[in-house]
Design an enzyme around this catalytic site. Sequence first.
Site, PDB file in Angstrom:
ATOM      1  N   LYS B  71       0.808  -0.980  -0.091  1.00 14.91           N
ATOM      2  CA  LYS B  71       0.152   0.120  -0.053  1.00 14.91           C
ATOM      3  C   LYS B  71       0.769   1.112  -0.054  1.00 14.91           C
ATOM      4  O   LYS B  71       1.943   1.164   0.640  1.00 14.91           O
ATOM      5  CB  LYS B  71      -0.736  -0.119   1.096  1.00 14.91           C
ATOM      6  CG  LYS B  71      -2.112   0.628   1.381  1.00 14.91           C
ATOM      7  CD  LYS B  71      -2.855   0.688   2.817  1.00 14.91           C
ATOM      8  CE  LYS B  71      -3.862   1.555   3.059  1.00 14.91           C
ATOM      9  NZ  LYS B  71      -4.560   1.086   4.289  1.00 14.91           N
ATOM     10  N   SER B 146      -9.432   1.313   3.431  1.00 18.57           N
ATOM     11  CA  SER B 146      -8.534   2.053   2.592  1.00 18.57           C
ATOM     12  C   SER B 146      -7.758   1.189   1.947  1.00 18.57           C
ATOM     13  O   SER B 146      -6.909   1.685   0.854  1.00 18.57           O
ATOM     14  CB  SER B 146      -7.566   3.051   3.399  1.00 18.57           C
ATOM     15  OG  SER B 146      -7.086   2.232   4.242  1.00 18.57           O
ATOM     16  N   SER B 170      -9.359  -1.279   7.591  1.00 21.10           N
ATOM     17  CA  SER B 170      -8.919  -0.968   6.278  1.00 21.10           C
ATOM     18  C   SER B 170      -8.083  -2.046   5.614  1.00 21.10           C
ATOM     19  O   SER B 170      -7.839  -2.081   4.259  1.00 21.10           O
ATOM     20  CB  SER B 170      -7.829  -0.020   6.512  1.00 21.10           C
ATOM     21  OG  SER B 170      -8.657   1.539   6.382  1.00 21.10           O
TER      22      SER B 170
END
Lengths: 495, 488, 104
Positions: B71, B146, B170
């Site tokens: 990420k 996320s 997330s």
Amino acid sequence: MSAAAAGRDPLESTRFEAVIGLEVHVQLLTRTKMFCRCEARFGTEANALTCPVCLGLPGSLPCINRRAVESTVRVGLAFGSEIPLLTKFDRKSYFYPDLPKGYQISQKDDPICKGGRVEFFVDGEIRVARLVRIHLEEDAGKNIHVEGRPESWVDLNRAGTPLMEVVSEPDLRTPREAGDYMRMLRQVMLYLGVSDCNMEEGSLRCDCNVSTRLRGASHLETRTEIKNLNSFLNVEKALEHEIARQIRLRETGREAEIVQETRLYDPDRGETRSMRGKEEAHDYRYFPEPDLAPLVFSPEWIDGLRATLPELPLVRLGRFQEDLGLSAYHADQLVRDKEIADYFERCVESYRQPQSVGNWVLNALREELRSRGVGIEDIGVAPERFAELVRAVDDGAVSTQKARDVLRAMADSGRPAAELIREMGVEQISDDSFLRGVVQDVIAAHPGPVEDVRRGKRNSINFLVGQVMRRTKGQANPAMAMSLIDELIGSPPAE
Amino acid sequence: MEIRDRIRRGEMSALEAVDEALRQLDVVNPRLQAALQIFPDGARTAAAAIDRRLAAGEDAGPLAGVPFTVKDNFCTLEGHTTAGSRILESFASPYDATAVRKLKEAGAVCVAKTNLDEFGMGSSTENSAFHVTRNPWKTTHVPGGSSGGAAALAVSTGGMIHLGSDTGGSIRQPSACCGASGLKPTYGRVSRYGLVAFASSLDQIGPIQSSALDCALVLETIAGADPMDSTSRDLPVPRYADEAQQDIRGLRLGVPAEYFPEGIEAEVEEKVRAAIEVFREMGAEVRDVSLPHTRYANPAYVLVSAAEASSNLARYDGVHYGRRSVSASGLVDMYCRSRGEGFGAEVKRRILIGTFVLSSGYYDAYYLTALRVRNLIRQDFEKVYREVDAVVCPTSPVPAFPLGDRIDDPLKLYAVDVLTVPANLASLPGMSIPCGFTSEALPVGLQIYGRPMQDEIVLRLACAYQARTDHHLRAPPVCGWRGGEEGG
Amino acid sequence: MDVTDELVAKIARLSRLALGEEESAEMKEHFRKVLGFVSELESLDLEGVAPSLFALDASNVQREDEPAPSLPAGAALANAPAAHPPFFLVPRIVGDAGEPEMSP
Ligand SMILES: [Mg+2]
Ligand SMILES: [Zn+2]
């Protein structure tokens, strides 16, 4: 010279008194910064001693420097603070270019040390200031404002170095007391070895909170804060000016103009002035630092640190006076510097004449250190050897004057005093029968001056002593020579 | 992890593995927009170096040649570390996050950085400053967030490792939305060093894979104490992959009524209840439990996470790195404009709320209150864990929703976190695995909560379930690992 | 509580966030919603419940005072939006009195 520097109380003649509390920031002597392993030192190129942590880069996290924590606990123990078993760090938020994370890791509700008291001398009298707390935090970097440029420069080498903050109660009453309080803090820090307290490099910085009120009142009036003073003299002078300003306002009915604000001391103009016109109210939004676990101390661990405390200056001062019979002045001079005091004590161990050893340490030895520009650990004269030299002087084996040359030679060569005295031919002749013979010879050879002396012309005796010295190549004990001349001539005693 | 074994057996070189990963990204990414940056040159160079070491008979590490993505809120020496934000658009980290470094030291090769909601703030990946990511099952829908980029890739490509981060769900919520297996380990299990902080007391790093067993393998590599992270625990790292394959017979599972709240979609409840039956069939003991303060978790989370975020994001001020406004006059104006221009709307909302709850006069009423509630949530779990070994429940009350559906109403978006935030507040391990599909062919996530530092129990349950079921094996319509043709 | 324009402006200033007019209005609305959302917590009896200050029940995590290398030369400034090597460069920090402002 200012009143404070002259040791006078600037308030003596007024109806008012001042109420002063100090926040002293002490840079701790650690190898690394508070929360990262960058070296904590100065004099390197700007921003060279930085890493992701002290630059506040994304993703970086702090780690507590154990030594900084121990140093703070030791200082607290030295001042009799309570060391709570649980302490934690908090974030203090504000935006400033020398603060890369936008917050300073500091301590709010649970400082490492609570309370405590600092005892110190003002003109030979003991005073006490209570402490509120001592906490640990990280220092900010440095902003550099270049004259005439529309920008400022930022150096983060100092950012993240450990900083201890000692906060006193408003127990101080005069600028002089504030200065002497701070001197005692410095002395203790040096004794503990937790800071070099180098004032030029800003290792000791002070914020002063000061208010004024009618003498004898017990309430607190509005206070102002004078920020970032970095010498004893500036602390005293800034306080003097600020106190004088406040009293002037009070005496002219304008006390409403004393407002809670931060003021800046300008040593060139000798005044304090308000730093911000419309100061933005600070809201530091403290909250517990989530990146650090709390510190939980055990009583045993604290006791272990207590055992590492050296004898503190005031205790030692008392002992030097009581056990060694030194005057308050000499004792105070000796304890100021821990290394000097330690050296002195070792000398006394091998030659138990504290008075003369003290004299020699404070005068000849300190002068030798100064001229060489070295510390006592680098002079190369062991205390036992130094004691031998003092003994030689006391025994009359070498003159005071020559002994200084001998000391220099000892420092140069590292050899014992007795050997050098002999080798340098500076042995002092104090042998009564030998000197008596020389004096008789001199009297016989100089009837004129002898007659002058008999008639009370004291100047001529110096001539005769000089003759004795000449015949002994300067080695005669001059005091003995003089008394022998008087004795043998039968001159009237000196006035 | 099949690809790892093939490289080990010499059936495939590291370079071939990386080339295959890059080929899949080429096919998938234009449709899903899951990656923000792809590093073909760097990855091929690193893979070639691994191959040379393997050829020389050296030990190139337990994950030699396995491609991985992270990420884009992980600091990497590769490319930029943007956290999905304009304010860090051109920031190049001088260091690797510890988890990234550990993967590299194990021989894995960084091929891409994945999309996310700006600074991890969001549950749909629509808050990325750069572009939205699409759900591989239905490209009109969000992948969750996320870590939406990582979850989308975990099911649409094969043979890669994906790291995500989880502050309030997330990792788990996008895993549920995409049908991936995602683990949020116990707080302190994986070093956070190098993870761009959102809320320090809640953030945790974990894997998002197509199977729970792969998650175990990745956790084995990235877990452990890190001297750079004072909140990482100095406890032995179990062999998670071995532990994960142990029998679950006799494990006691709690099913909390509060986790099937009003408003939960019927199909979600139905699939999750069916999954719980599977556990019972496999010999686990299932019982009802109560976590009475569950409904207070989300409000507490909103306050605590915003407070920490407002502080963590103070460093983005345009002074030392990151975006600086060019139109500013004076320092304070420079701060305000750089931050005003650099942050997106959701980030600003959270900074403002966070600043507010920490500011003088409101701290006790909001921040401290939230921390007291956090304690109640923890106590709820402590109590339940005296009776059961794990808790099973839905990951999210709703499956993936259409793009744009919730983005205009932040509170509507916060609502999807309601079942995931308790794990972060209570520092617990939590995992989401697919347990079926809705009539719209959207995955449904089953969530497993474990005791602190018992991540292996969570993994064991997930692996056991996947040994019995095949939801995790289903491939979405957008799928790069079958040579590029689209099925479904 | 009553969310006013002044409150939003004050918090924005404290957060160092420039907000446009429309944005400020939206933020005010958001404040209302969030404060409404969290008002549910008021119904809880929290008497005697300690705040959970730390996510971890660990303590005394400290490191030894041993240096490690800093970043290589120049790396500190590599991402700087403006620099006057070896310094970071910022707009002049000026207080209202027209002189350099000091750190708060
Ligand atoms: Mg301070
Ligand atoms: Zn550093």
